[in-house]
Design a protein around this motif. Structure first.
Motif, short mmCIF file in Angstrom:
data_model
loop_
_atom_site.label_atom_id
_atom_site.label_comp_id
_atom_site.label_asym_id
_atom_site.label_seq_id
_atom_site.Cartn_x
_atom_site.Cartn_y
_atom_site.Cartn_z
N GLN A 204 -24.99 -52.17 -91.43
CA GLN A 204 -24.92 -53.30 -90.51
C GLN A 204 -25.00 -54.60 -91.30
N GLU A 205 -23.84 -55.22 -91.54
CA GLU A 205 -23.82 -56.43 -92.37
C GLU A 205 -24.62 -57.57 -91.76
N ARG A 206 -24.71 -57.57 -90.45
CA ARG A 206 -25.41 -58.65 -89.75
C ARG A 206 -26.91 -58.62 -90.01
N ILE A 207 -27.48 -57.43 -90.21
CA ILE A 207 -28.93 -57.33 -90.34
C ILE A 207 -29.38 -56.72 -91.65
N VAL A 208 -28.46 -56.21 -92.48
CA VAL A 208 -28.89 -55.56 -93.71
C VAL A 208 -29.53 -56.57 -94.66
N THR A 209 -30.60 -56.18 -95.31
CA THR A 209 -31.25 -57.02 -96.31
C THR A 209 -30.55 -56.82 -97.67
N PHE A 210 -30.92 -57.65 -98.62
CA PHE A 210 -30.34 -57.48 -99.96
C PHE A 210 -30.73 -56.11 -100.53
N ALA A 211 -31.99 -55.69 -100.30
CA ALA A 211 -32.44 -54.39 -100.79
C ALA A 211 -31.66 -53.27 -100.10
N GLY A 212 -31.44 -53.40 -98.78
CA GLY A 212 -30.67 -52.40 -98.07
C GLY A 212 -29.23 -52.34 -98.56
N TYR A 213 -28.66 -53.51 -98.86
CA TYR A 213 -27.30 -53.56 -99.41
C TYR A 213 -27.24 -52.84 -100.75
#
Length: 501
Positions: A204-213
């Motif tokens: 989810q690009e809208r809510i993903v964090t840098f760590a999640g990315y």
């Protein structure tokens, strides 16, 4: 029924250490101040008449009836700044425990006023936060670690008995337990069964964090499956660990650790607002007498330990004279009962896992009370499935000199390219923009606020050449790439708002 059994029930469900109440008050107050500080930089965007959700628009088309906010009557930038300063003073008084009961109620009024004023961008964390402040208002949060406790001691008045026994203790902890219970049982979709839910969340690009990315780009699928199954196990266990009268204090300790692990993991991957930190703060109510005694003994054993700190963490000896029950209990008890009835009715109606047999129609006074006190009880985060599609908004606005700009994403995102017709990776919204861009397309009556805010672009930049003459707002959607895929599918750019000055 034996006396020992009644004592067991009382200690297991209705009692709490007054040191826990004092510590929880401090944590709640710090979170209130943090929330205020997070909102302050975008004060003009979300609260002012020139912002994206102006008061005049809300007055003409309220998001829901019965919502009240004193921010409805504050429009000028100077008045808004003053209001935020006064709210901060209330929170600070609550933090130090000065006139704690009064400041607790005022803090709840301030928090609800903020939530109602910005209801379009409210999320589940805001509802939990409001409930936490509301339910703990029925507890003596200033009994320890407070100016009030210090003044009481200086005046020679006896302290409150600890552990403190009240039905309000059970209500506050039961609310915490059912949040996890309903969240767990509602996660019955395929993304939870096959363990891909956290994987899809990280897409989810809208809510993903840098760590999640970073995680989705570098870690194998089995890591995300382990996180998903771990989430289910922890959520199912937490309700029982929180409420179990057996095995204490270890069940409570396990619950605190489980809550911290669960929500730190969620916060690592996705931007879900204050939800994670609110739940961790809520878990401080689970700290037991044994935990405080252990910490006090460790501090006392340290060479050079501050005697005043050790004293503050020491309860009066058993049998010591304690303060009589508060005279306000005769007012608080009926109000607590009323709110429990309202919340129970809403939980039965709002959670789809509850059988239709017990879903009785709500009278209007209960519906109104739910909205007034923000007692929504539909706990189904990322349920029954994690979302597999994604969306964001692009504004293609034309200035007087023919340039194309994106006024919204210049403020909100890592990208501000009005020509984009696809969703870029890791958009970088804060959680207010996350919810706004997800909802505004469906709220046609609030498009006028977005329109006026876009046309005020030149006022915010201070450049006449930035005056907007026309714009098109696009909702860009796609299906996120599944495991083993590199690119999204079914990419569409759907215009939903066109305006010309």
């Amino acid at each position: 029924m034996s006396r020992n059994f009644l004592q067991f029930i009382r200690d297991g469900f209705f009692s709490i250490d007054t040191r826990t109440l004092g510590f929880s008050r401090i944590c709640i107050a710090l979170l209130l101040l943090f929330d205020l500080a997070k909102r302050a930089p975008e004060l003009s965007v979300w609260f002012s008449e020139s912002g994206i959700i102006p008061n005049s628009m809300l007055a003409a088309r309220p998001l829901r009836p019965y919502g009240y906010s004193f921010f409805f009557y504050i429009d000028s930038p100077a008045a808004l700044r003053l209001a935020f300063v006064l709210v901060a003073l209330v929170y600070l008084c609550f933090l130090v425990g000065f006139l704690t009961r009064l400041m607790h109620v005022l803090a709840w009024v301030c928090l609800i006023s903020i939530h109602v004023r910005t209801d379009l961008v409210a999320n589940g964390g805001d509802y939990v936060f409001g409930g936490l402040v509301l339910w703990t208002a029925f507890l003596p949060m200033g009994a320890t670690f407070s100016v009030d406790a210090w003044r009481r001691e200086r005046a020679g008045k006896p302290p409150l008995e600890s552990p403190y026994v009240s039905v309000a203790v059970f209500v506050a902890l039961f609310q915490l337990a059912i949040i996890y219970f309903f969240n767990a049982i509602h996660k019955g979709g395929v993304t939870w069964k096959d363990g891909t839910a956290v994987y899809w969340l990280a897409q989810q690009e809208r809510i993903v964090t840098f760590a999640g990315y970073w995680m989705r780009e570098n870690l194998p699928l089995w890591v995300f499956q382990a996180l998903a199954y771990g989430t289910l196990v922890i959520e199912f266990l937490l309700a029982f660990l929180i409420l179990s009268p057996w095995g204490r204090p270890w069940t409570r300790r396990a619950a605190i650790v489980g809550i911290a692990a669960l929500h730190l993991g969620i916060a690592l991957v996705s931007n879900v607002g204050l939800f994670s930190i609110v739940m961790i703060v809520y878990s401080t109510l689970l700290i037991s007498t044994e935990d405080w005694d252990w910490l006090r003994d460790r501090l006392a054993a340290r060479r050079g330990a501050d005697a005043s700190i050790v004293k503050a963490m020491t309860l009066p000896p058993e049998g010591a004279v304690t303060a009589p029950p508060s005279k306000w209990r005769w007012v608080a008890a009926p109000l607590l009962l009323f709110l429990v009835i309202v919340a129970t009715s809403q939980a039965l109606v709002e959670n789809r896992s509850i059988a239709n047999l017990v879903k009785v129609p709500q009278p209007k006074w209960i519906q109104a009370s739910v909205m007034i006190f923000r007692l929504n009880q539909g706990w189904q985060m990322f349920a029954p499935n994690a979302p597999r599609d994604d969306a964001w908004i692009v504004i293609d606005a034309v200035t007087e000199d023919g340039r194309h700009v994106d006024p919204l994403n210049e403020v909100a995102a890592n990208y501000a390219d009005p020509s984009l017709r696809e969703i870029p990776p890791y958009i970088g919204y804060n959680y207010y923009w996350c919810d706004y861009v997800a909802r505004i397309k469906g709220f046609r009556s609030y498009h006028s606020g977005l329109t006026d805010w876009i046309f005020r672009y030149h006022e915010r930049t201070g450049k006449d050449e930035d005056r907007i003459v026309s714009f098109v707002a696009y909702q860009v959607v796609h299906m996120s790439p599944g495991p083993g895929q590199d690119e999204p599918s079914n990419v569409k750019a759907l215009p939903f708002l066109r305006k010309r000055r």
